[in-house]
Design an enzyme around this catalytic site. Structure first.
Site, PDB file in Angstrom:
ATOM      1  N   ALA A 150       0.687   3.797   7.231  1.00  0.00           N
ATOM      2  CA  ALA A 150       0.830   5.235   7.460  1.00  0.00           C
ATOM      3  C   ALA A 150      -0.527   5.923   7.559  1.00  0.00           C
ATOM      4  O   ALA A 150      -0.617   7.100   7.861  1.00  0.00           O
ATOM      5  CB  ALA A 150       1.664   5.862   6.351  1.00  0.00           C
ATOM      6  N   ASN A 205       0.820  -1.202   0.000  1.00  0.00           N
ATOM      7  CA  ASN A 205       0.000   0.000   0.000  1.00  0.00           C
ATOM      8  C   ASN A 205       0.858   1.257   0.000  1.00  0.00           C
ATOM      9  O   ASN A 205       0.944   1.943  -1.015  1.00  0.00           O
ATOM     10  CB  ASN A 205      -0.937  -0.024   1.208  1.00  0.00           C
ATOM     11  CG  ASN A 205      -2.046   0.993   1.100  1.00  0.00           C
ATOM     12  OD1 ASN A 205      -1.958   1.926   0.308  1.00  0.00           O
ATOM     13  ND2 ASN A 205      -3.079   0.835   1.872  1.00  0.00           N
ATOM     14  N   ASP A 206       1.498   1.548   1.095  1.00  0.00           N
ATOM     15  CA  ASP A 206       2.224   2.808   1.198  1.00  0.00           C
ATOM     16  C   ASP A 206       3.368   2.923   0.191  1.00  0.00           C
ATOM     17  O   ASP A 206       3.692   4.020  -0.244  1.00  0.00           O
ATOM     18  CB  ASP A 206       2.756   2.985   2.618  1.00  0.00           C
ATOM     19  CG  ASP A 206       1.632   3.158   3.615  1.00  0.00           C
ATOM     20  OD1 ASP A 206       0.572   3.643   3.200  1.00  0.00           O
ATOM     21  OD2 ASP A 206       1.801   2.795   4.783  1.00  0.00           O
ATOM     22  N   VAL A 207       3.967   1.774  -0.170  1.00  0.00           N
ATOM     23  CA  VAL A 207       5.111   1.855  -1.092  1.00  0.00           C
ATOM     24  C   VAL A 207       4.699   2.169  -2.525  1.00  0.00           C
ATOM     25  O   VAL A 207       5.540   2.425  -3.365  1.00  0.00           O
ATOM     26  CB  VAL A 207       5.962   0.563  -1.074  1.00  0.00           C
ATOM     27  CG1 VAL A 207       6.603   0.377   0.283  1.00  0.00           C
ATOM     28  CG2 VAL A 207       5.152  -0.636  -1.455  1.00  0.00           C
ATOM     29  N   VAL A 208       3.380   2.135  -2.814  1.00  0.00           N
ATOM     30  CA  VAL A 208       2.919   2.531  -4.150  1.00  0.00           C
ATOM     31  C   VAL A 208       2.066   3.802  -4.096  1.00  0.00           C
ATOM     32  O   VAL A 208       1.453   4.192  -5.069  1.00  0.00           O
ATOM     33  CB  VAL A 208       2.103   1.412  -4.847  1.00  0.00           C
ATOM     34  CG1 VAL A 208       2.949   0.175  -5.034  1.00  0.00           C
ATOM     35  CG2 VAL A 208       0.855   1.082  -4.058  1.00  0.00           C
TER      36      VAL A 208
END
Lengths: 102, 463
Positions: free
Chosen positions: B430, B389-392
């Site tokens: 996050a 999720n957060d890494v994209v």
């Protein structure tokens, strides 16, 4: 010629300095796919601290007291760290080995 | 015979150094590990041998005791490490790391209360320091262990305040243990120091959120290294200093790499965690979510020439790595290229996803890092986001108010089509809304990663 086991403080500093440089140089080049095995491997070798416990156990007066027990627990737990860490690393690295295609 | 011990240490050092170099090479890493084990055995045997050669009222009972402890420890360590599934590796690493810390703390404690040696002031400082760091590393690692196991999720209220308080109390007891005074005797003071350091470790680790776990683990790992160095200085033992520095360097370098990958400063992760979730929630926008089904994904897949898969922690939870492997094989049979793109902080520890994919037999030639991955994505027809999720999250590139602004991300939007396999629309660690979900070329497939991938594989086979 006498071989001494002890370091003078300046020898110690040299050792630490050189180790830091070598350590950084070696580890910086490790590719990301090996980060987890590297961590668990280094985790295992940080268990070298058991040598401290072994030295304690060997040096003390024969009386068996609370200190002996605490040192023994320390050595035992440290050994679990060492062997566990190496076995985990071994298990992980086994998977990285190229396998035969069925 | 002192020669024996010294040369033993020399050999051991050589084994360790070579082993560490080998650990950096995927083909030789197994040998590297064996060399490290050899180095460890050499070091322990030389220590025993050196002491035996001193001849000072040598105590055979103690030698037997040590051997017994070593054997029991090895057996127990083996049992523990094999009782965990390979996917739970991060937990194991932090568990063992905690053991190392506890061991150091106990050894420091005993050294403080030796009767036959008068401790100098500097030795006392070293020992108290190793006591403090040892106990806090232990409790911190245990917290990390439980967090990774999913047994501990929410940070407590006022965690930061407690962290500073226990740190302060540890400092006070540290000083009072050092200086005999009228308020408190040394033994009680050291005991209190131990307790405060334990609780400090708890609050320290608990303040770190799930997504920052890779950083926490590398920091704790580095701390045990520093701890070993400190103890090595006290015992005047070269090999302890040397290895401590090696481990410390590993910890520091991995921490720096992880922080860079998240574009977060170290201080922010450990001391500023409470703020970030709150201030972004107000600006959530409506996203235009399109749902998709396995049938339409399969239709797209048959036309695709290049497919990218972006895995995240969700893949680990769903245990979907084998399904990924099947999908990859199947698509390769249709001459479709499949590559995995891994963000440096995907998962819960450095390199977590790599281990997971390696377990499923996916060759590391098919795994791309961030830069190469983004290049590949620009050419690919379809991109799967599985449990990441957060890494994209594109708000890292577009929204200056976003807490993750500036973090390099995997640019999934470069692909022709993006399919996000996710159980619900919930936010990532996050706690920021992910605009990627609402992009024109992206669609959601709401299901468990494993179930979803398996149904895609079955439908693809029927074609």
């Amino acid at each position: 010629m006498e071989f001494s086991f002890n370091l003078s403080p300046i020898d110690g500093l040299y050792t630490v300095l050189l180790c830091i440089l070598i350590g950084i140089e070696v580890i910086r080049n490790v590719p990301a796919i090996l980060h987890t095995p590297l961590m668990s491997g280094s985790n295992a070798i940080s268990g070298i601290i058991i040598i401290g416990g072994i030295l304690q156990l060997m040096q003390y007066d024969p009386a068996f007291d609370a200190r002996t027990i605490i040192s023994s627990i320390g050595v035992l737990i440290g050994t679990i760290n060492v062997s566990g860490g190496f076995f985990v690393t071994h298990r992980m690295l086994k998977m990285f080995k190229p396998k035969k295609i069925k | 015979m002192a020669l024996f011990g010294n040369f033993g240490y020399l050999f051991s050092t050589a084994f360790f150094a070579l082993g560490m170099v080998y650990m950096g090479n995927p083909k030789r890493a197994s040998k590297g590990n064996a060399l490290l084990i050899l180095g460890m055995i050499t070091a322990v045997v030389s220590t025993l041998g050196f002491n035996a050669s001193e001849g000072l009222d040598f105590n055979w009972n103690r030698l037997l005791l040590i051997l017994a402890l070593l054997i029991v420890g090895i057996v127990a360590g083996r049992k523990i490490s094999f009782s965990f599934k390979i996917t739970r590796m991060p937990e194991l690493v932090s568990l063992f790391n905690g053991f190392g810390g506890l061991c150091a703390a106990l050894i420091g404690w005993v050294s403080l209360f030796q009767t036959n040696v008068e401790l100098s002031q500097s030795s006392q400082v070293i020992l108290l320091l190793s006591l403090f760091m040892g106990f806090s590393t232990f409790s911190g690692s245990m917290i990390a262990f439980f967090k990774l196991g999913g047994k501990l999720k929410k940070a407590w209220r006022g965690n930061n305040a407690y962290m500073w308080l226990t740190l302060l109390l540890s400092g006070v007891t540290f000083l009072s243990s050092l200086q005999p005074n009228t308020f408190i005797d040394v033994k009680t003071s050291v005991l209190l120091l131990g307790l405060f350091s334990l609780s400090y470790g708890v609050f320290f680790a608990n303040g770190v959120g799930g997504g920052d776990m890779p950083v926490l683990i590398s920091v704790l790992n580095g701390l045990t290294g520093v701890l070993t160095t400190i103890s090595g200085i006290y015992f005047e033992n070269t090999i302890m200093i040397l290895l401590g520095v090696f481990v410390g360097a590993t910890g520091v370098i991995l921490t720096i790499q992880m922080c860079k990958a998240m574009n977060k400063s170290f201080v922010k992760i450990f001391f500023n965690t409470a703020k970030k979730a709150i201030h972004i929630q107000g600006e959530a926008e409506e996203l235009d979510i399109k749902e998709t089904s396995s049938a339409s994904i399969v239709a797209d897949l048959t036309l695709a020439k290049k497919v990218a898969i972006v895995p995240g922690y969700g893949l680990a939870i769903a245990q979907a790595q084998k399904a990924c492997y099947e999908l990859k094989n199947l698509l390769n049979a249709y001459d479709t290229d499949v590559k995995f793109v891994i963000h440096p902080v995907a998962g819960r520890m450095p390199g977590h996803m790599n281990v997971l994919l390696a377990e499923a037999n996916i060759p590391y030639a098919d795994i791309l890092d961030l830069d190469k991955g983004n290049e590949y994505l620009a050419e690919s027809d379809l991109c799967f986001v599985i449990g990441a999720n957060d890494v994209v999250n594109t708000s890292a590139e577009t929204n200056e108010n976003s807490p993750i602004y500036g973090m390099p991300i995997i640019q999934t939007y470069l692909a022709q089509k993006v399919v996000i396999i996710k159980r619900s629309l919930s936010n990532g660690y996050a706690d920021i809304q992910n605009p990627v979900f609402g992009l024109e070329n992206s669609s959601m497939y709401f299901t468990d990663a494993k179930v979803g991938l398996e149904s895609i594989v079955t439908e693809l086979k029927e074609r």
